[in-house]
Design an enzyme around this catalytic site. Structure first.
Site, PDB file in Angstrom:
ATOM      1  N   GLY A  82     -19.027  25.889  -7.824  1.00  0.00           N
ATOM      2  CA  GLY A  82     -17.973  25.069  -8.417  1.00  0.00           C
ATOM      3  C   GLY A  82     -16.706  25.876  -8.681  1.00  0.00           C
ATOM      4  N   GLN A  83     -15.702  25.210  -9.207  1.00  0.00           N
ATOM      5  CA  GLN A  83     -14.393  25.854  -9.428  1.00  0.00           C
ATOM      6  C   GLN A  83     -14.507  27.032 -10.395  1.00  0.00           C
ATOM      7  OE1 GLN A  83     -11.007  22.788  -9.306  1.00  0.00           O
ATOM      8  NE2 GLN A  83     -12.501  21.862 -10.683  1.00  0.00           N
TER       9      GLN A  83
ATOM     10  N   ALA B 209     -22.808  21.453 -13.729  1.00  0.00           N
ATOM     11  CA  ALA B 209     -22.824  20.154 -14.415  1.00  0.00           C
ATOM     12  C   ALA B 209     -22.567  19.049 -13.410  1.00  0.00           C
ATOM     13  CB  ALA B 209     -21.735  20.106 -15.495  1.00  0.00           C
TER      14      ALA B 209
ATOM     15  N   TYR C   5     -20.082  10.686 -19.447  1.00  0.00           N
ATOM     16  CA  TYR C   5     -19.886  12.125 -19.203  1.00  0.00           C
ATOM     17  C   TYR C   5     -19.733  12.861 -20.537  1.00  0.00           C
ATOM     18  CZ  TYR C   5     -17.451  16.437 -17.871  1.00  0.00           C
ATOM     19  OH  TYR C   5     -17.061  17.756 -17.742  1.00  0.00           O
TER      20      TYR C   5
ATOM     21  N   LYS D 287     -22.301  15.633 -22.130  1.00  0.00           N
ATOM     22  CA  LYS D 287     -21.869  17.017 -22.400  1.00  0.00           C
ATOM     23  C   LYS D 287     -22.024  17.344 -23.885  1.00  0.00           C
ATOM     24  CE  LYS D 287     -20.176  19.615 -19.934  1.00  0.00           C
ATOM     25  NZ  LYS D 287     -20.759  20.688 -19.079  1.00  0.00           N
TER      26      LYS D 287
ATOM     27  N   THR E 215     -16.298  20.167 -22.765  1.00  0.00           N
ATOM     28  CA  THR E 215     -15.160  19.380 -22.294  1.00  0.00           C
ATOM     29  C   THR E 215     -14.369  18.725 -23.428  1.00  0.00           C
ATOM     30  OG1 THR E 215     -14.618  17.351 -21.069  1.00  0.00           O
ATOM     31  CG2 THR E 215     -16.825  17.494 -21.944  1.00  0.00           C
TER      32      THR E 215
ATOM     33  N   ASP F  56     -31.210  24.870  -9.720  1.00  0.00           N
ATOM     34  CA  ASP F  56     -31.101  23.498 -10.219  1.00  0.00           C
ATOM     35  C   ASP F  56     -31.609  23.495 -11.662  1.00  0.00           C
ATOM     36  OD1 ASP F  56     -31.349  20.864 -10.902  1.00  0.00           O
ATOM     37  OD2 ASP F  56     -32.486  20.279  -9.119  1.00  0.00           O
TER      38      ASP F  56
HETATM   39  N1  LIG Z   1     -13.503  20.027 -13.785  1.00  0.00           N
HETATM   40  C1  LIG Z   1     -12.963  19.698 -14.962  1.00  0.00           C
HETATM   41  O1  LIG Z   1     -11.866  19.111 -15.046  1.00  0.00           O
HETATM   42  C2  LIG Z   1     -13.675  20.078 -16.241  1.00  0.00           C
HETATM   43  C3  LIG Z   1     -13.075  19.729 -17.475  1.00  0.00           C
HETATM   44  C4  LIG Z   1     -13.729  20.076 -18.659  1.00  0.00           C
HETATM   45  C5  LIG Z   1     -14.954  20.731 -18.602  1.00  0.00           C
HETATM   46  N2  LIG Z   1     -15.506  21.045 -17.401  1.00  0.00           N
HETATM   47  C6  LIG Z   1     -16.821  21.709 -17.378  1.00  0.00           C
HETATM   48  O2  LIG Z   1     -16.642  22.979 -16.763  1.00  0.00           O
HETATM   49  C7  LIG Z   1     -17.806  23.306 -15.998  1.00  0.00           C
HETATM   50  C8  LIG Z   1     -17.404  23.737 -14.602  1.00  0.00           C
HETATM   51  O3  LIG Z   1     -16.672  22.692 -13.980  1.00  0.00           O
HETATM   52  P1  LIG Z   1     -16.143  22.833 -12.481  1.00  0.00           P
HETATM   53  O4  LIG Z   1     -14.802  22.203 -12.432  1.00  0.00           O
HETATM   54  O5  LIG Z   1     -16.347  24.225 -11.992  1.00  0.00           O
HETATM   55  O6  LIG Z   1     -17.173  21.852 -11.736  1.00  0.00           O
HETATM   56  P2  LIG Z   1     -17.346  21.581 -10.169  1.00  0.00           P
HETATM   57  O7  LIG Z   1     -16.325  22.285  -9.378  1.00  0.00           O
HETATM   58  O8  LIG Z   1     -17.508  20.100 -10.033  1.00  0.00           O
HETATM   59  O9  LIG Z   1     -18.747  22.266  -9.868  1.00  0.00           O
HETATM   60  C9  LIG Z   1     -19.916  21.793 -10.471  1.00  0.00           C
HETATM   61  C10 LIG Z   1     -20.998  22.789 -10.187  1.00  0.00           C
HETATM   62  O10 LIG Z   1     -22.196  22.315 -10.831  1.00  0.00           O
HETATM   63  C11 LIG Z   1     -23.248  22.449  -9.899  1.00  0.00           C
HETATM   64  N3  LIG Z   1     -24.353  21.557 -10.217  1.00  0.00           N
HETATM   65  C12 LIG Z   1     -24.434  20.211 -10.033  1.00  0.00           C
HETATM   66  N4  LIG Z   1     -25.660  19.794 -10.387  1.00  0.00           N
HETATM   67  C13 LIG Z   1     -26.357  20.884 -10.800  1.00  0.00           C
HETATM   68  C14 LIG Z   1     -27.681  21.091 -11.247  1.00  0.00           C
HETATM   69  N5  LIG Z   1     -28.563  20.092 -11.356  1.00  0.00           N
HETATM   70  N6  LIG Z   1     -28.070  22.356 -11.556  1.00  0.00           N
HETATM   71  C15 LIG Z   1     -27.189  23.394 -11.451  1.00  0.00           C
HETATM   72  N7  LIG Z   1     -25.935  23.262 -11.015  1.00  0.00           N
HETATM   73  C16 LIG Z   1     -25.516  22.014 -10.704  1.00  0.00           C
HETATM   74  C17 LIG Z   1     -22.615  22.164  -8.555  1.00  0.00           C
HETATM   75  O11 LIG Z   1     -23.445  22.679  -7.536  1.00  0.00           O
HETATM   76  P3  LIG Z   1     -23.394  22.066  -6.011  1.00  0.00           P
HETATM   77  O12 LIG Z   1     -22.049  22.438  -5.464  1.00  0.00           O
HETATM   78  O13 LIG Z   1     -24.511  22.763  -5.334  1.00  0.00           O
HETATM   79  O14 LIG Z   1     -23.585  20.593  -6.203  1.00  0.00           O
HETATM   80  C18 LIG Z   1     -21.321  22.958  -8.693  1.00  0.00           C
HETATM   81  O15 LIG Z   1     -21.557  24.310  -8.426  1.00  0.00           O
HETATM   82  C19 LIG Z   1     -18.724  22.085 -16.070  1.00  0.00           C
HETATM   83  O16 LIG Z   1     -19.703  22.313 -17.055  1.00  0.00           O
HETATM   84  C20 LIG Z   1     -17.819  20.962 -16.523  1.00  0.00           C
HETATM   85  O17 LIG Z   1     -18.532  19.981 -17.269  1.00  0.00           O
HETATM   86  C21 LIG Z   1     -14.886  20.746 -16.225  1.00  0.00           C
END
Ligand SMILES: NC(=O)c1ccc[n+]([C@@H]2O[C@H](COP(=O)([O-])OP(=O)(O)OC[C@H]3O[C@@H](n4cnc5c(N)ncnc54)[C@H](OP(=O)(O)O)[C@@H]3O)[C@@H](O)[C@H]2O)c1
Length: 283
Positions: free
Chosen positions: A10-11, A59, A124, A128, A100, A35
């Site tokens: 992920g990002q 997530a 969501y 969280k 979040t 997972d």
């Molecule tokens: N993006 C936002 O705007 C935002 C805002 C606030 C908080 N956050 C929090 O910040 C964190 C990182 O967000 P991000 O933007 O990096 O998310 P992202 O780019 O959507 O990446 C999500 C990651 O979670 C993995 N994932 C999905 N299901 C899973 C599971 N069952 N077990 C383990 N890993 C799993 C995905 O793996 P695959 O690629 O293999 O599916 C991917 O690596 C998350 O906890 C999110 O809730 C994000």
């Protein structure tokens, strides 16, 4: 320092790998190898890696997808986090849990500080928040890091969606009555590395400074990218989607700031991201 990152594809997971300080060893698998819903497999992974810190960035982040499939959202974001917290506690690792701004209802007039009342208004956010509660109950050595509107050069995010849309359409309508803190994954990762240098366990807001509506953010993306596209502001009521984001999703960083950790202004972060994005594009 040995760090195990969940959500390594992920990002945030990618940024943590890219920006690891010297002397840090990072293992950051995606959900295919890690997972968090599979407790036994996750325990085996932690037993093998023996991390000092687990950064739980994995997530289900598709906010509308969570609304349509609450069972899956809670299985990954709540129960999965419970598994991660239990493993961290069992193997003596500190835990960073990415949470979040969607744990707040968005009704406040001011930005939300770390101890404001949490009252999520969508699945969501509720899933969280359940993850936060599991972390607090199970793993005392935790950093709960809330962030918002995360983007990087290549991920599925608002910046890339806007740039793609502008290439396809002459004008766009963008929601103007929902706000947050656009946050660059690279700056967030750097902030996390600074935070875990100190055993100051607790709840933090790590976001780029300042705030923007989706409309203001889009306008700044096009200004910096020198793209001429007509952007019209619309109310959220005219943008139909499964989940309702908070109207005021703006986080105030007070706890990390007290430790000397703040992230740069969001406009500065966006400019750096767009420059890096352009450099990564094939000529
Ligand atoms: N993006 C936002 O705007 C935002 C805002 C606030 C908080 N956050 C929090 O910040 C964190 C990182 O967000 P991000 O933007 O990096 O998310 P992202 O780019 O959507 O990446 C999500 C990651 O979670 C993995 N994932 C999905 N299901 C899973 C599971 N069952 N077990 C383990 N890993 C799993 C995905 O793996 P695959 O690629 O293999 O599916 C991917 O690596 C998350 O906890 C999110 O809730 C994000």
């Amino acid at each position: 320092m040995r760090i195990l990152v969940t959500g390594g594809t992920g990002q945030v997971g990618r940024a943590l790998q890219r920006l690891a300080p010297p002397g840090y060893s990072i293992v950051a698998p995606g959900s295919d190898r890690c997972d968090v819903t599979d407790f036994d497999a996750f325990i085996r992974l932690v037993a093998d890696e023996q991390p000092d810190v687990i950064v739980h960035a994995g997530a289900m982040t598709d906010v509308d997808g969570c609304e349509r499939d609450p069972e899956r959202a809670f299985r990954i974001n709540a129960t999965g986090t419970q598994h991660v917290a239990a493993a961290a506690q069992q193997f003596g690792a500190a835990l960073v849990y990415l949470s979040t701004n969607y744990v707040f209802d968005g009704e406040a007039a001011e930005p939300y500080h770390e101890f404001a009342e949490r009252r999520p208004i969508n699945v969501y956010g509720r899933s969280k928040l359940a993850g936060e509660e599991a972390v607090r109950a199970i793993a005392p050595r935790h950093y709960i890091v809330r962030t918002a509107m995360v983007y990087d050069e290549t991920g599925r995010n608002f910046v890339n969606t806007m740039l793609r849309a502008a290439a396809e359409r002459p004008s766009l309508t963008v929601v103007a009555d929902q706000r947050g803190n656009p946050t660059y994954a690279g700056d967030l990762a750097a902030g996390i590395y600074r935070l875990i240098e100190q055993p100051a366990y607790g709840t933090y807001h790590l976001v780029n400074e300042g705030s923007a509506s989706w409309y203001e953010w889009a306008t700044e993306i096009f200004r910096l990218a020198e793209i001429e596209t007509r952007v019209e502001p619309i109310p959220a009521a005219e943008w139909h989607r499964a989940a309702r984001p908070p109207a005021n999703g703006v986080l105030a960083n007070t706890a990390a700031a007290a430790l000397g950790i703040t992230l740069p202004p969001w406009q500065d972060a966006l400019a750096r991201c767009l420059a890096r994005r352009a450099a990564l594009q094939p000529a």
